[in-house]
Design an enzyme around this catalytic site. Structure first.
Site, PDB file in Angstrom:
ATOM      1  N   GLU A 172       0.803  -1.231   0.000  1.00 21.28           N
ATOM      2  CA  GLU A 172       0.000   0.000   0.000  1.00 21.28           C
ATOM      3  C   GLU A 172       0.837   1.282   0.000  1.00 21.28           C
ATOM      4  O   GLU A 172       0.297   2.361  -0.174  1.00 21.28           O
ATOM      5  CB  GLU A 172      -1.014   0.003   1.151  1.00 21.28           C
ATOM      6  N   ASN A 173       2.144   1.166   0.180  1.00 22.04           N
ATOM      7  CA  ASN A 173       2.977   2.362   0.042  1.00 22.04           C
ATOM      8  C   ASN A 173       3.223   2.709  -1.429  1.00 22.04           C
ATOM      9  O   ASN A 173       3.898   3.689  -1.727  1.00 22.04           O
ATOM     10  CB  ASN A 173       4.301   2.205   0.797  1.00 22.04           C
TER      11      ASN A 173
END
Lengths: 217, 231
Positions: free
Chosen positions: A46-47
């Site tokens: 998710e980064n």
């Protein structure tokens, strides 16, 4: 009884060809090591990374390429990189087919608590609240009981919750359980674990119907 | 072409005053504006509200500002790697607003895009939904989240040109593009500062319109938090 890798191996059996998958920190990360043969999945971090590869060699280490656990990683051919708002558009927009995450507690209606212990641990929720609120298919990977031996599968969560009625399946060191309107439905037992063992370790409502097969790991 | 180049981090942070709100890009220590953080530490600006996904570690990143008690309030999604942070929060010296990571990113993007608020399912039914408007869309409850803006947004990019166009590298992109949009003044520190025309317009991540000041950072330590290796 399964160890952490055993839990990851069992969850890996749930993967389907063509899925995009988000793995949380801890046991879920291990799932990437056990992708069944003949299946292609892509991992979303998710980064801002799709197509995450294994950890780098010493020569490959790049400070500008990490996963959501802040570990150095690599990209696979076909990978893509994007900003945080695009990443959560993928998650909120339900473009990710499976989310696997850890938990401190799961309730028998699918509530999950994994972000805060009041007065003790105040690390924050990171992306967990977005993930559990939006993902259609959420599997929790965790130990069946906590360090004090108390059940983590409860009637109701006692800790501040991360999301409501969202978990679909729980895989623990003792069992595979589906969340149903009647509570945790026992699907499989871990090797050498009896139904009685699972009953004793489960505080929430447990549904046991017929013969419960042992997991094939 | 509008020239946005400033000499260095000290010049870039001119105008940042006590009690202002800053956005700082980065995820963990990846893609953080190291040079501007050092300049803020030197300049001794205090009472800051910092919007940043994380709070650095004890001796790097925003941890350097925390150590000198320059931050009054943090708006973040995850702050787990910083003992000083936890100490100041539990003792009441530091205000903390923890918000879901996707909502944080979208609140910044919305702030830059002129959207004052939006509905999201993230956090519904949890303590972060307390006091927020709830509406049901397609049978599912959502909470109203407001946009975020900042006096200054400080971002870090790989390459930039004098017009402020930016290209990021790897997962050092993270929160930098949405935050670059949401600063009243946006400062970009870059590893390579090039002439206009040197960057292919087809591959610009942040168009220069969002950036007011740009400089080449002197030092990029790029500290790694979790060095994981395949043997």
């Amino acid at each position: 009884m399964l160890d952490k890798d055993g839990i990851a191996k069992r969850i890996a059996q749930e993967l389907q060809d063509g899925w995009y998958v988000n793995l949380g920190i801890g046991i879920p990360t291990l799932v990437a090591n056990y992708i069944p043969k003949g299946i292609s999945v892509e991992f979303q971090s998710e980064n801002g990374l799709l197509g995450m590869g294994p950890f780098p060699t010493e020569e490959e280490v790049d400070a500008d390429l990490i996963n959501a656990g802040k570990q150095t990683v690599t990209t696979l051919p076909g990978a893509s990189i994007f900003d945080s708002s695009t990443s959560f558009a993928m998650i909120r927009g339900q473009h990710v087919q499976l989310t696997v995450l850890g938990a401190m507690e799961v309730a028998d209606d699918g509530d999950i608590a994994n972000w805060k212990i009041p007065g003790k641990m105040v690390k924050g929720m990171g992306g967990a609240m977005d993930l559990v609120a939006s993902a259609e298919n959420i599997i929790v990977a965790m130990m069946h009981t906590n360090r004090a031996g108390k059940s983590k599968l409860l009637r109701e969560c006692t800790l501040p919750i991360t999301g409501i009625k969202c978990v679909k399946k729980v895989v623990t060191n003792l069992a595979v359980l589906d969340i149903t309107p009647e509570g945790f439905r026992l699907v499989e037992r871990a090797p050498s674990i009896s139904v009685e063992d699972i009953k004793n370790a489960t505080e929430g409502r447990l549904v046991v119907e017929g013969d419960i097969p042992e997991m094939k790991i | 072409m509008i020239n946005k180049v400033v000499a260095n981090a000290q010049e870039a942070i001119q105008g940042i005053e006590d009690n202002m709100t800053l956005m700082l890009g980065g995820f963990g220590l990846c893609g953080i504006p190291e040079n501007c953080i050092s300049a803020l530490v030197e300049a001794n600006i205090t009472g800051l509200t910092c919007i940043s996904n994380n709070a650095g570690v004890d001796d790097f990143g925003l941890g350097l500002l925390l150590r000198k008690k320059q931050i009054k309030k943090m708006i973040s999604s995850y702050v787990g790697e910083n003992a000083e942070f936890e100490h100041q929060m539990l003792s009441g010296d530091l205000e903390v607003d923890l918000i879901p990571q996707g909502s944080l990113a979208e609140r910044c993007r919305a702030g830059g895009a002129g959207i004052p608020a939006f509905f999201t399912p993230a956090g519904y039914g949890t303590e972060i939904a307390e006091g927020k408007e709830v509406r049901v869309f397609n049978g599912k409850p959502h909470i109203l989240e407001s946009a975020l803006t900042a006096n200054y947004a400080i971002v870090k990019a790989w390459k930039g040109d004098r017009a402020g166009n930016l290209i990021y590298k790897g997962t050092a992109m993270n929160f930098n593009p949405p935050m670059a949009m949401a600063g009243k003044i946006t400062i970009a520190e870059v590893e390579e500062l090039v002439e206009p025309g040197a960057l292919d317009p087809n591959f610009i991540h942040t168009p220069g319109i969002f950036v007011q000041r740009i400089f080449r950072g002197e030092i990029f330590e790029k500290r790694i938090e979790q060095r994981t290796i395949t043997k």
